[in-house]
Structures are given as structure tokens and as C-alpha cells.
Design an enzyme around this catalytic site. Sequence first.
Site, short mmCIF file in Angstrom:
data_model
loop_
_atom_site.label_atom_id
_atom_site.label_comp_id
_atom_site.label_asym_id
_atom_site.label_seq_id
_atom_site.Cartn_x
_atom_site.Cartn_y
_atom_site.Cartn_z
N ASP A 194 -22.63 -71.45 54.12
CA ASP A 194 -21.97 -72.75 53.89
C ASP A 194 -20.45 -72.56 53.81
OD1 ASP A 194 -21.66 -75.43 53.32
OD2 ASP A 194 -22.60 -75.37 51.34
N TYR A 254 -30.10 -68.80 47.20
CA TYR A 254 -31.29 -69.51 46.71
C TYR A 254 -32.51 -68.62 46.50
CZ TYR A 254 -29.19 -74.20 46.96
OH TYR A 254 -28.41 -75.32 46.74
N GLY A 312 -21.76 -68.28 50.72
CA GLY A 312 -22.65 -67.86 51.79
C GLY A 312 -22.29 -68.46 53.14
N SER A 330 -32.11 -70.60 52.64
CA SER A 330 -32.63 -70.31 51.28
C SER A 330 -32.77 -68.83 50.94
CB SER A 330 -33.99 -70.99 51.02
OG SER A 330 -33.82 -72.36 50.74
N THR A 331 -32.48 -67.94 51.89
CA THR A 331 -32.77 -66.51 51.60
C THR A 331 -31.58 -65.76 51.01
OG1 THR A 331 -32.11 -65.74 53.81
CG2 THR A 331 -34.41 -66.42 53.50
N GLY A 332 -30.47 -66.46 50.76
CA GLY A 332 -29.32 -65.81 50.13
C GLY A 332 -29.26 -66.20 48.67
N ASP A 391 -22.56 -63.73 63.13
CA ASP A 391 -21.96 -64.84 62.39
C ASP A 391 -22.23 -66.16 63.13
OD1 ASP A 391 -20.32 -66.65 61.12
OD2 ASP A 391 -18.47 -65.53 61.48
N ASN A 403 -26.09 -77.20 50.14
CA ASN A 403 -26.69 -77.63 48.87
C ASN A 403 -26.66 -79.16 48.82
OD1 ASN A 403 -24.16 -78.54 47.53
ND2 ASN A 403 -23.65 -76.37 47.69
N1 AR6 Z 1 -23.79 -66.43 59.68
C1 AR6 Z 1 -25.13 -66.35 59.61
N2 AR6 Z 1 -25.81 -66.11 58.47
C2 AR6 Z 1 -25.09 -65.96 57.35
C3 AR6 Z 1 -23.67 -66.03 57.32
C4 AR6 Z 1 -23.02 -66.29 58.56
N3 AR6 Z 1 -21.69 -66.38 58.64
N4 AR6 Z 1 -23.26 -65.83 56.04
C5 AR6 Z 1 -24.36 -65.63 55.29
N5 AR6 Z 1 -25.46 -65.69 56.07
P1 AR6 Z 1 -26.92 -68.50 51.78
P2 AR6 Z 1 -29.02 -70.26 50.71
C6 AR6 Z 1 -26.89 -65.56 55.72
O1 AR6 Z 1 -26.71 -67.90 50.46
O2 AR6 Z 1 -29.79 -69.11 50.22
C7 AR6 Z 1 -24.31 -71.81 49.25
O3 AR6 Z 1 -23.43 -71.66 48.19
C8 AR6 Z 1 -27.24 -64.89 54.42
O4 AR6 Z 1 -27.19 -63.46 54.58
O5 AR6 Z 1 -25.74 -68.83 52.62
O6 AR6 Z 1 -29.74 -71.36 51.45
C9 AR6 Z 1 -24.68 -73.27 49.49
O7 AR6 Z 1 -23.62 -74.14 49.22
C10 AR6 Z 1 -28.65 -65.38 54.20
O8 AR6 Z 1 -29.57 -64.62 54.98
O9 AR6 Z 1 -27.80 -69.86 51.70
C11 AR6 Z 1 -25.81 -73.47 48.55
O10 AR6 Z 1 -25.34 -73.75 47.24
C12 AR6 Z 1 -28.61 -66.80 54.77
O11 AR6 Z 1 -27.40 -66.87 55.54
C13 AR6 Z 1 -26.52 -72.15 48.54
O12 AR6 Z 1 -25.55 -71.18 48.90
C14 AR6 Z 1 -28.62 -67.89 53.74
O13 AR6 Z 1 -27.87 -67.50 52.60
C15 AR6 Z 1 -27.61 -72.10 49.58
O14 AR6 Z 1 -28.29 -70.89 49.47
#
Ligand code: AR6
Length: 180
Positions: free
Chosen positions: A35, A126, A33, A122-124, A11, A25
Site C-alpha cells: 500500500d 495482516y 507494505g 493479507s500475507t504481510g 515490485d 486497509n
Molecule cells: N510489490 C509487490 N508485493 C509487495 C510489495 C511490492 N512493492 N511490497 C510488499 N509486498 P502487506 P497486507 C508484499 O503488508 O498483509 C498496509 O499497511 C508483501 O511482501 O503490504 O494485506 C495496508 O495499509 C506481502 O507478501 O499487505 C494495510 O493496513 C504482500 O505484499 C495492511 O498493510 C502483502 O503485504 C495490509 O496488510
Amino acid sequence: MQPRMQVLQGDITTLAVDVIVNAANSSLLGGGGVDGAIHRAAGPALLEACQRVRQQQGECPPGHAVITPAGNLPAKAVIHAVGPVWRGGGEHEARLLEDAYRNALQLAQANSYESIAFPAISTGVYGYPKAAAAEIAVNTVSDYLTRYNQLRQIYFVCYDDETTRLYQRLLTQQGDEPAE
Ligand code: AR6
């Protein structure tokens, strides 16, 4: 080749590094996620700081990044980097993802920080394919480190096993020791 890069699984909100990067975002006002996790752990001071940035400069487009204090987090600052939404690869997603990493690195350096932790931007939500995104992350950071010396430690913080394996493989190819 770049011993300053390391993989960690876990984390990102728990890390006592100078800067953690948020996969934000364009609104900068939080979301799910990583964020959501960062805003929850940082407390309301982070949202207030983001709102001030918004008032000053409006939305943060994909590929760009802004910096705020870190509220209750152990880190000193948060860089909110906006990655691209994956739309199949023909909408400049690769360049925008590269820009997001590079702009975050530049902001950290401009603020005299030495350690920075990145999530897999971007890998979650997005939807950017994980392997391609990991390659861009490692190549962009590696290229940056060959040109600038100030950043001493870069952590790629992976949440899931697949992402961890991808980064470990890439750093091994770069001649680095992946972290335990
Ligand atoms: N620590 C480290 N990595 C994490 C954690 C954490 N606590 N939680 C999730 N991840 P995402 P995006 C990983 O969806 O794709 C949000 O709503 C997760 O497994 O958080 O850039 C924003 O507000 C994945 O590998 O970000 C935007 O609207 C990575 O973090 C949108 O999501 C990114 O996943 C951005 O989407």
C-alpha cells in the site's frame, strides 16, 4: 488449465498492466507494505482519488474493493482490495480473502480491463499464513477464469522467494507454466 495466470517476482508498482491491485486497509488512506509503495509511486493524485471514494461511500470493509485512477503509475487503474486480518482462522478469514480477490476481478471486468496484477493480499502486515493465502488466491482466480473470458492475463506478483515458490508450485499443479 489456466494459461492466463502467471507468477512474477518483484515490485508491483512497476508493471504496465491495465490494473494493479493494492492490499489496502478499510480506511483507503494508505499505510505500509505494498500500500505504501503504491501510494509513493503513484503520487498524491492516488490519495486524493481514495479520499473522494471515502467521501462517497465511507470505509471499505474487509472482502470488498474499490477502483481509482492510478496517478503516476504505469498501470491504468488501481483496485484497492481489503483483505482480512488473520485472527487464527475462525473469523471467516478464508471467505473474506476469497471475496477480496473475487470483488477485485469483478471490478476489473466491469471496467473493461483485460490484465490485472495481484500482490499476496493479507500475507504481510495482516499475518495470513502464506501457503493458505496463495491457495485461496489461485483457486479463486482460476475459478473465476473458468466462468468469464474477458480477463486475459492475471499476474500474481510475489515479493519474496517463499511466496514465489508457493505460487509457482500451485500454478504448476494447475498445469500452467510458471513465469521465469
Ligand atoms: N510489490 C509487490 N508485493 C509487495 C510489495 C511490492 N512493492 N511490497 C510488499 N509486498 P502487506 P497486507 C508484499 O503488508 O498483509 C498496509 O499497511 C508483501 O511482501 O503490504 O494485506 C495496508 O495499509 C506481502 O507478501 O499487505 C494495510 O493496513 C504482500 O505484499 C495492511 O498493510 C502483502 O503485504 C495490509 O496488510
